[in-house]
Design a protein around this motif. Structure first.
Motif, PDB file in Angstrom:
ATOM      1  N   LYS A  50       0.820  -1.214   0.000  1.00  0.00           N
ATOM      2  CA  LYS A  50       0.000   0.000   0.000  1.00  0.00           C
ATOM      3  C   LYS A  50       0.853   1.263   0.000  1.00  0.00           C
ATOM      4  N   THR A  51       1.960   1.273   0.743  1.00  0.00           N
ATOM      5  CA  THR A  51       2.772   2.492   0.788  1.00  0.00           C
ATOM      6  C   THR A  51       3.499   2.711  -0.534  1.00  0.00           C
ATOM      7  N   ARG A  52       3.902   1.631  -1.201  1.00  0.00           N
ATOM      8  CA  ARG A  52       4.516   1.781  -2.523  1.00  0.00           C
ATOM      9  C   ARG A  52       3.498   2.292  -3.532  1.00  0.00           C
ATOM     10  N   ALA A  53       2.266   1.799  -3.431  1.00  0.00           N
ATOM     11  CA  ALA A  53       1.210   2.262  -4.339  1.00  0.00           C
ATOM     12  C   ALA A  53       0.901   3.730  -4.093  1.00  0.00           C
ATOM     13  N   ALA A  54       0.862   4.138  -2.812  1.00  0.00           N
ATOM     14  CA  ALA A  54       0.583   5.537  -2.484  1.00  0.00           C
ATOM     15  C   ALA A  54       1.693   6.441  -3.016  1.00  0.00           C
ATOM     16  N   GLY A 164      13.799   1.813  -6.094  1.00  0.00           N
ATOM     17  CA  GLY A 164      14.990   1.225  -5.505  1.00  0.00           C
ATOM     18  C   GLY A 164      15.042   1.356  -3.999  1.00  0.00           C
ATOM     19  N   LEU A 165      14.517   2.460  -3.471  1.00  0.00           N
ATOM     20  CA  LEU A 165      14.657   2.741  -2.048  1.00  0.00           C
ATOM     21  C   LEU A 165      13.591   2.078  -1.186  1.00  0.00           C
ATOM     22  N   LEU A 166      12.367   1.975  -1.687  1.00  0.00           N
ATOM     23  CA  LEU A 166      11.258   1.530  -0.854  1.00  0.00           C
ATOM     24  C   LEU A 166      11.108   0.011  -0.800  1.00  0.00           C
ATOM     25  N   VAL A 200       5.534   4.301   7.939  1.00  0.00           N
ATOM     26  CA  VAL A 200       4.437   4.592   7.019  1.00  0.00           C
ATOM     27  C   VAL A 200       3.386   5.415   7.753  1.00  0.00           C
ATOM     28  N   SER A 201       2.907   6.466   7.113  1.00  0.00           N
ATOM     29  CA  SER A 201       1.935   7.355   7.741  1.00  0.00           C
ATOM     30  C   SER A 201       0.624   6.635   8.036  1.00  0.00           C
ATOM     31  N   LEU A 202       0.108   6.883   9.252  1.00  0.00           N
ATOM     32  CA  LEU A 202      -1.210   6.386   9.631  1.00  0.00           C
ATOM     33  C   LEU A 202      -2.278   7.463   9.474  1.00  0.00           C
ATOM     34  N   GLU A 203      -1.857   8.629   8.999  1.00  0.00           N
ATOM     35  CA  GLU A 203      -2.778   9.752   8.832  1.00  0.00           C
ATOM     36  C   GLU A 203      -2.886  10.096   7.353  1.00  0.00           C
ATOM     37  N   GLY A 204      -4.113  10.145   6.848  1.00  0.00           N
ATOM     38  CA  GLY A 204      -4.298  10.414   5.426  1.00  0.00           C
ATOM     39  C   GLY A 204      -3.839   9.216   4.607  1.00  0.00           C
ATOM     40  N   ASP A 205      -3.228   9.474   3.466  1.00  0.00           N
ATOM     41  CA  ASP A 205      -2.725   8.388   2.631  1.00  0.00           C
ATOM     42  C   ASP A 205      -1.504   7.747   3.292  1.00  0.00           C
ATOM     43  N   PRO A 206      -1.303   6.452   3.082  1.00  0.00           N
ATOM     44  CA  PRO A 206      -0.188   5.747   3.739  1.00  0.00           C
ATOM     45  C   PRO A 206       1.156   5.977   3.045  1.00  0.00           C
ATOM     46  N   TYR A 207       1.586   7.241   3.007  1.00  0.00           N
ATOM     47  CA  TYR A 207       2.859   7.557   2.371  1.00  0.00           C
ATOM     48  C   TYR A 207       4.034   7.110   3.244  1.00  0.00           C
ATOM     49  N   PRO A 208       5.134   6.714   2.633  1.00  0.00           N
ATOM     50  CA  PRO A 208       6.347   6.462   3.415  1.00  0.00           C
ATOM     51  C   PRO A 208       6.902   7.796   3.931  1.00  0.00           C
ATOM     52  N   LEU A 209       7.326   7.825   5.193  1.00  0.00           N
ATOM     53  CA  LEU A 209       7.808   9.070   5.788  1.00  0.00           C
ATOM     54  C   LEU A 209       9.293   9.009   6.152  1.00  0.00           C
ATOM     55  N   ARG A 210       9.770   7.849   6.547  1.00  0.00           N
ATOM     56  CA  ARG A 210      11.181   7.748   6.931  1.00  0.00           C
ATOM     57  C   ARG A 210      11.690   6.344   6.634  1.00  0.00           C
TER      58      ARG A 210
END
Length: 249
Positions: A50-54, A164-166, A200-210
Motif C-alpha cells: 500500500k505504501t509503494r502504491a501511495a 529502488g529505495l522503498l 508509514v503514515s497512519l494519517e491520510g494516505d499511507p505515504y512512506p515518511l522515513r
C-alpha cells in the motif's frame, strides 16, 4: 432516539469510569489505530504494498537525507516529480546542484568542483583551471551520452529512486506504532531491521515518511507528497553548453 449533548457527556464519563475500574484487570488500553487510515492493522507485506502504491500515485515529493552507495556517502535534498527534479547533492564535502527538466539535465557547482576529479584529486594543468573558472556557478548542460548523465540523472528520477529505495530486504514484519514529525506511523522492518526499516503514515494516505536503509546504507525522510513545484530550465545567460561531453580532469 435523539442523544443530547448532556447524554453524550454522561456516556463518555461512564465509559471513562468503567475503563478506570477495569484498568487493573484488562489494562483498558487505547486503540493505537483509532482515527487512522487503518493500515496499521494490516500484515506487513500489505502495508509495504500500500505504501509503494501511495508513493507511486502522486507526482511530487521531497526527499532528504543520506544514501551510501559504492562506498561513497551522498547527502540529498531533492524535490522530485514525474518530469524531472531539482535540489542539492553533497559528496566528499562538495555540494553541487542538479536540475532536470524532461530529458535535459543541468549541473551547477563552484570552480573547486570542476577542478577536482570524482575521487577528489586535483586536476592538473592551467587549461583545466581556466575551464573550471568559466563553469563556476553556471548551469552546465550534461550531454545524454556523457558518463555523468547516467550517474547524476538518477538522483532526479522520482520513480527510479523510489522503486529502488522503498524495498525492504528479507522477511518483512511490523515493528509497532511510532511517530515522525508529529505524524503517527506504523513501522515495518526487513529481517528485524538489518534489511531496512520504513515508517508509514497512519494519517491520510499511507505515504512512506522515513526510511533507514539496511547495512548502514543511509537514512532518508520523505515529505511534501503531492505538493507541486515549479520546474523550469535556467536562463540562457546562466547556462553553459559543452556539447557532446563534459570537460574531464
Amino acid at each position: 432516539m435523539t442523544v443530547t449533548p448532556q447524554g453524550r457527556t454522561r456516556r463518555a464519563a461512564l465509559v471513562s469510569a468503567v475503563c478506570a475500574l477495569a484498568v487493573g484487570l484488562t489494562g483498558c488500553a487505547e486503540d493505537p489505530d483509532e482515527g487512522t487510515n487503518g493500515v496499521g492493522k494490516l500484515p506487513a507485506a500489505q502495508i509495504q504494498t500500500k505504501t509503494r502504491a501511495a508513493a507511486g500515485s502522486v507526482d511530487a515529493v521531497r526527499l532528504s537525507g543520506t544514501v551510501v552507495t559504492s562506498g561513497r556517502t551522498y547527502r540529498l535534498d531533492m524535490r522530485l516529480k514525474a518530469d524531472g527534479g531539482t535540489g542539492s547533492v553533497t559528496a566528499e564535502g562538495t555540494t553541487f546542484h542538479l536540475l532536470r527538466v524532461g530529458e535535459q539535465l543541468y549541473l551547477k557547482a563552484d570552480a573547486a568542483f570542476w577542478k577536482h576529479d570524482e575521487d577528489g584529486k586535483a586536476a592538473g594543468g592551467g587549461s583545466d583551471t581556466a575551464a573550471a573558472d568559466k563553469l563556476d556557478d553556471k548551469y552546465v548542460k550534461v550531454p545524454t551520452g556523457d558518463p555523468s548523465y547516467k550517474k547524476f540523472s538518477g538522483f532526479t528520477d522520482k520513480d527510479l529512486l523510489l522503486d529502488g529505495l522503498l524495498t525492504l530486504h528479507g522477511s518483512v514484519k511490523t515493528d509497532g506504532h511510532h511517530e515522525q514529525s508529529g505524524v503517527r506511523t506504523i513501522r515495518i522492518t526487513g529481517d528485524g531491521g538489518s534489511g531496512g526499516t520504513l515508517d508509514v503514515s497512519l494519517e491520510g494516505d499511507p505515504y512512506p515518511l522515513r526510511l533507514v536503509r539496511g547495512g548502514g546504507a543511509g537514512t532518508l525522510s520523505f515529505s511534501a507528497w503531492g505538493k507541486d513545484f515549479a520546474l523550469e530550465e535556467p536562463a540562457k545567460g546562466a547556462t553553459v553548453d559543452y556539447g557532446k561531453q563534459l570537460p574531464t580532469s
